[in-house]
Structure formats: structure tokens, C-alpha cells
Design a protein around this motif. Structure first.
Motif, PDB file in Angstrom:
ATOM      1  N   ASP A 197      -0.789  13.803   2.074  1.00 38.46           N
ATOM      2  CA  ASP A 197      -0.846  13.945   3.535  1.00 38.46           C
ATOM      3  C   ASP A 197      -2.267  13.740   4.061  1.00 38.46           C
ATOM      4  O   ASP A 197      -2.460  13.239   5.166  1.00 38.46           O
ATOM      5  N   HIS A 198      -3.258  14.125   3.265  1.00 41.90           N
ATOM      6  CA  HIS A 198      -4.647  13.824   3.646  1.00 41.90           C
ATOM      7  C   HIS A 198      -4.831  12.308   3.790  1.00 41.90           C
ATOM      8  O   HIS A 198      -5.429  11.826   4.757  1.00 41.90           O
ATOM      9  N   SER A 199      -4.277  11.548   2.834  1.00 38.05           N
ATOM     10  CA  SER A 199      -4.414  10.082   2.881  1.00 38.05           C
ATOM     11  C   SER A 199      -3.685   9.505   4.095  1.00 38.05           C
ATOM     12  O   SER A 199      -4.169   8.566   4.735  1.00 38.05           O
ATOM     13  N   ARG A 200      -2.524  10.066   4.403  1.00 38.74           N
ATOM     14  CA  ARG A 200      -1.765   9.580   5.564  1.00 38.74           C
ATOM     15  C   ARG A 200      -2.501   9.914   6.868  1.00 38.74           C
ATOM     16  O   ARG A 200      -2.517   9.116   7.806  1.00 38.74           O
ATOM     17  N   ALA A 250       0.844  -1.204   0.000  1.00 39.60           N
ATOM     18  CA  ALA A 250       0.000   0.000   0.000  1.00 39.60           C
ATOM     19  C   ALA A 250       0.881   1.256   0.000  1.00 39.60           C
ATOM     20  O   ALA A 250       0.607   2.215  -0.721  1.00 39.60           O
ATOM     21  N   GLU A 251       1.939   1.227   0.801  1.00 41.25           N
ATOM     22  CA  GLU A 251       2.866   2.370   0.845  1.00 41.25           C
ATOM     23  C   GLU A 251       3.490   2.588  -0.535  1.00 41.25           C
ATOM     24  O   GLU A 251       3.624   3.717  -0.994  1.00 41.25           O
ATOM     25  N   ALA A 262      -5.764  10.158   7.097  1.00 42.23           N
ATOM     26  CA  ALA A 262      -6.914   9.232   7.119  1.00 42.23           C
ATOM     27  C   ALA A 262      -6.457   7.843   7.588  1.00 42.23           C
ATOM     28  O   ALA A 262      -7.172   7.160   8.334  1.00 42.23           O
ATOM     29  N   ALA A 263      -5.254   7.434   7.168  1.00 35.09           N
ATOM     30  CA  ALA A 263      -4.728   6.125   7.580  1.00 35.09           C
ATOM     31  C   ALA A 263      -4.490   6.094   9.086  1.00 35.09           C
ATOM     32  O   ALA A 263      -4.840   5.117   9.772  1.00 35.09           O
ATOM     33  N   PHE A 264      -3.940   7.174   9.617  1.00 34.19           N
ATOM     34  CA  PHE A 264      -3.708   7.256  11.062  1.00 34.19           C
ATOM     35  C   PHE A 264      -5.042   7.198  11.825  1.00 34.19           C
ATOM     36  O   PHE A 264      -5.189   6.447  12.801  1.00 34.19           O
ATOM     37  N   CYS A 265      -6.014   7.987  11.370  1.00 36.88           N
ATOM     38  CA  CYS A 265      -7.321   8.011  12.048  1.00 36.88           C
ATOM     39  C   CYS A 265      -7.978   6.630  11.994  1.00 36.88           C
ATOM     40  O   CYS A 265      -8.513   6.133  13.001  1.00 36.88           O
ATOM     41  N   LEU A 304      -6.477   0.739   4.088  1.00 34.01           N
ATOM     42  CA  LEU A 304      -7.631   1.340   3.401  1.00 34.01           C
ATOM     43  C   LEU A 304      -7.568   2.865   3.456  1.00 34.01           C
ATOM     44  O   LEU A 304      -7.908   3.543   2.481  1.00 34.01           O
ATOM     45  N   GLY A 305      -7.100   3.399   4.573  1.00 28.53           N
ATOM     46  CA  GLY A 305      -6.933   4.853   4.670  1.00 28.53           C
ATOM     47  C   GLY A 305      -5.899   5.357   3.671  1.00 28.53           C
ATOM     48  O   GLY A 305      -6.097   6.362   2.997  1.00 28.53           O
ATOM     49  N   LEU A 306      -4.785   4.622   3.556  1.00 27.95           N
ATOM     50  CA  LEU A 306      -3.729   5.023   2.619  1.00 27.95           C
ATOM     51  C   LEU A 306      -4.215   5.002   1.173  1.00 27.95           C
ATOM     52  O   LEU A 306      -3.795   5.812   0.354  1.00 27.95           O
TER      53      LEU A 306
END
Ligand SMILES: [Fe+2]
Length: 206
Positions: free
Chosen positions: A34-37, A17-18, A39-42, A60-62
């Protein structure tokens, strides 16, 4: 939510995914990375608290906006992400590329311009969307998309206003906002705690 917390099939590994995200960002750099990162953290943080697979949530966030790698697209990013993930054999990621934009399963719920897709592409996506019965992962990424700015997690209202300032209103905008508020309440109930402190959203970040 218990029956929906098993490990998802049809997902790339975290390393894959990365790599996919990096490749997409290289061809279309922008704040969406950065928005995707965020979202991945959240997603990982909330998912871990409510008994979901945290790594699947992170993946899935990424990948939810991976279709933006094709160019500066609006609704076409949904088509690109969905078709690319399906072509690579990752249907669980493809599904999220589609469902993340639709807390309500109707085309008018999309916050942006849908005209950059062909009528055929729109029809295929809508047919697919309406065939899906949302699970906890669909709902989690919808919520996390709405909590994630490029510089970190934020309150729902700030992100929703940010989206409306850029894309305007549709007949479903208010219903969409209500749907996000409901999602937040549902996940707070599942986590047994308020989400903002969990995500490190403090008054000085508002
Ligand atoms: Fe997003």
C-alpha cells in the motif's frame, strides 16, 4: 525541468508493473504494497501537474520498492530491485530502485541497515549511484516515497519521523530531512501550487 519530461525508455507498461508488484507482494506480503500504491498515486498526480509523463511516474512509484518482494529486507531491497529490473531489461525502473533511497548520493544517507548486502553489492550500488546525475523522475520518486504511508499521502514530517522511529538516525539524517524539504519546495514551484491540497492531505488526515 522541461528537457526531462519526455517519455522514459526502459520501463515496463502499467499492466506489467501491476503484475510485477502483485507477484512480489504474493511472495512477501506487507504494508509496503500500500505504501507503493500511495507513492504511485502521488507521483502520477504531481507528475501530471508539472508536465512529466504521468504513466511513467505511476509505474516508477509502483516499482520503486519492488525488491521487497524477495523477503523482509533492508538495504538488500535496493540491490534486489535494482538487479531484478536490470535483468528484466527495465533500466529506468532499476535506476529508481536505487535512487529513491538517496536524496543525498552517499551510503550514510540510507535510512536503515546496509549490512544485509555484501560489501561487493554495496560497492557496486554506490559506484552506480555516484555515476547518476539525478533527473526529475529520480527526484519525484524520492519525494513521493517520503510523502507516502500505506493508508495514503501524508505530510513529509510525519513520514520522516515514522522512518526515524523504525530505523534511527545517521550522521546525515538532518541533511536528508532538509533535502526532502527542498524537493517539496522545488515540486511545488514546478506545479505552481502547494502539494498537500493537490494530494488530498487535509488537516483531518494529519
Ligand atoms: Fe518506498
Amino acid at each position: 525541468m522541461k528537457q526531462e519530461t519526455n517519455r522514459l525508455k526502459g520501463l515496463p507498461s502499467l499492466a506489467q508493473a501491476e503484475e510485477l508488484l502483485q507477484e512480489a507482494v504474493n511472495s512477501n506480503p506487507g504494508p509496503w504494497e500500500d505504501h507503493s500504491r500511495t507513492a504511485a498515486f502521488c507521483a502520477e498526480t504531481i507528475g501530471a501537474r508539472c508536465g512529466m509523463d504521468p504513466q511513467a511516474c505511476r509505474v516508477l512509484g509502483l516499482l520503486h520498492d519492488i525488491g521487497r518482494g524477495g523477503g523482509v529486507y533492508d538495504f538488500l531491497h535496493v540491490w534486489n530491485g535494482w538487479s531484478r529490473m536490470n535483468a528484466l531489461g527495465f533500466p529506468a525502473a532499476a535506476r529508481i530502485c536505487l535512487t529513491h533511497s538517496f536524496p543525498i548520493q552517499e551510503l550514510d544517507c540510507y535510512a536503515g541497515n546496509t549490512e544485509d548486502c555484501t560489501p561487493e553489492q554495496r560497492e557496486i550500488l554506490m559506484r552506480e549511484l555516484k555515476s547518476i546525475s539525478y533527473n526529475a523522475y529520480d527526484r519525484l520518486i524520492q519525494l513521493c516515497d517520503a510523502l507516502s504511508l500505506p493508508d495514503g499521502p501524508t505530510i513529509l514530517e510525519k513520514r520522516l519521523v515514522d522512518v526515524s522511529l523504525r530505523h534511527g538516525f545517521s550522521r546525515l539524517t538532518l541533511d536528508r530531512w532538509r533535502a526532502f524539504q527542498k524537493l517539496k519546495q522545488e515540486f511545488e514551484q514546478a506545479c505552481g501550487q502547494p502539494l498537500y491540497p493537490l494530494l488530498g492531505v487535509s488537516p483531518d488526515r494529519l
